[in-house]
Design a protein around this motif. Structure first.
Motif, PDB file in Angstrom:
ATOM      1  N   ALA A 286      30.896   5.646  23.619  1.00  0.00           N
ATOM      2  CA  ALA A 286      32.051   6.161  24.128  1.00  0.00           C
ATOM      3  C   ALA A 286      32.414   5.859  25.598  1.00  0.00           C
TER       4      ALA A 286
ATOM      5  N   ASP B 171      38.621   6.646  18.575  1.00  0.00           N
ATOM      6  CA  ASP B 171      39.196   7.119  17.182  1.00  0.00           C
ATOM      7  C   ASP B 171      37.648   7.588  16.589  1.00  0.00           C
ATOM      8  N   ILE B 172      37.544   8.602  16.178  1.00  0.00           N
ATOM      9  CA  ILE B 172      36.195   9.269  15.634  1.00  0.00           C
ATOM     10  C   ILE B 172      36.385   9.266  14.254  1.00  0.00           C
TER      11      ILE B 172
ATOM     12  N   ILE C  19      32.506  14.928  18.249  1.00  0.00           N
ATOM     13  CA  ILE C  19      33.594  15.152  19.337  1.00  0.00           C
ATOM     14  C   ILE C  19      33.080  16.135  20.622  1.00  0.00           C
TER      15      ILE C  19
ATOM     16  N   LEU D 191      40.570  11.725  22.481  1.00  0.00           N
ATOM     17  CA  LEU D 191      39.887  11.372  21.081  1.00  0.00           C
ATOM     18  C   LEU D 191      40.811  11.605  19.973  1.00  0.00           C
TER      19      LEU D 191
ATOM     20  N   ALA E  57      39.214  17.015  20.096  1.00  0.00           N
ATOM     21  CA  ALA E  57      40.326  15.877  19.808  1.00  0.00           C
ATOM     22  C   ALA E  57      41.576  16.113  20.141  1.00  0.00           C
TER      23      ALA E  57
END
Length: 283
Positions: A54, A66-67, A92, A104, A122
């Motif tokens: 990240a 984008d997770i 996150i 995020l 997020a």
């Protein structure tokens, strides 16, 4: 000027940040999965590696990360809601703790996962099902008051490949998306980003038709996200594998930018950002 409002849930100042999408941005992909179609995007539960990746994406020029905890490739294996939450929430929380300025998004079609991810830090919900697979998703987005990426799709990851029959591909997709936008607006959702859904209930030929008609989506008057990174429409056309599809991805990303794309969702942030810089010199 096209602004979306980002809430930093763990920010002690509790202030919103406005992101201007008048100029295109990059979204990097981090998959907490064992089976996403591009093997190098899989990071499983190695938190240190996730934080490292990240940080690298942010340094290379990503505005968003984008997770995802559920592979949505065609014929992907089923993952329970609890397992998806167990995959994404620790990731996150760790990224937010170590990279507090990271923005995020949570890549999920489940409202419970979206809610857990937003509470973990997020800031955006990226729904590949456009609300089709969870009747509570739109209500959840409205209650959370966060930007929502509305993607066009049909069916689910196990059935979408058989649901690609259209009389007029582009107009039908716009119509189906507009119906969803109306529902979201009635619930008070303000920040909506549109994703035409390359590869979701569309074959490769339809993907190229959609790309050629991307400018038509301007009628929706919302930012457009394009996610074609290393997808089969590229590697099948070129006769290569996903591992060798970076050059083709770059070519189509540049074309998408010329057609008005405002967010490029990519596996390879450095190369996408270089493409964006060259595009900006042409504008």
């Amino acid at each position: 000027m096209t602004l979306i409002s980002i809430k930093f849930q763990n920010d002690s100042k509790a202030e919103n940040k406005l992101i201007d999408l008048s100029s295109p941005k990059i979204m990097g992909i981090l998959n907490i999965t064992p089976d996403s179609f591009f093997a190098k995007s899989r990071y499983n539960a190695d938190i240190d590696l996730l934080i490292e990746k990240a940080a690298e994406m942010l340094k290379q020029g990503a505005t968003f990360i984008d997770i995802g905890g559920y592979s949505t490739r065609p014929n992907a294996a089923e993952v329970s809601t609890n397992e998806e939450i167990d995959r994404v929430v620790p990731a996150i929380e760790a990224i937010v703790k170590n990279l507090p300025d990271a923005i995020l998004s949570i890549d999920t079609f489940r409202s419970k996962v979206a809610q857990a991810a937003i509470h973990a830090g997020a800031a955006i919900i990226n729904d590949i099902a456009g609300g089709n697979l969870d009747e509570f998703m739109f209500k959840t987005v409205a209650e959370l008051n966060v930007p929502y990426i509305l993607m066009h799709s049909r069916g689910n990851p196990q059935t979408m490949s058989s649901l690609n029959q259209y009389d007029n591909l582009t107009l039908e997709i716009i119509h189906e998306l507009n119906e969803k936008v109306l529902q979201l607006r009635l619930l008070g959702v303000k920040d909506i980003i549109i994703d035409p859904g390359f590869g979701f209930a569309k074959d490769s030929k339809q993907g190229f038709e959609l790309m050629k008609n991307l400018k038509t989506f301007d009628v929706m008057n919302m930012p457009i996200l394009v996610g074609i990174s290393r997808k089969s429409m590229i590697w099948r056309t070129l006769g290569v594998s996903a591992d060798d599809a970076l050059n083709g991805t770059t070519a189509l990303n540049m074309y998408a930018l010329t057609q008005g794309a405002k967010i490029l969702r990519v596996h390879d942030v450095k190369e996408a950002n270089e493409t964006l810089k060259l595009y900006e010199e042409l504008c």
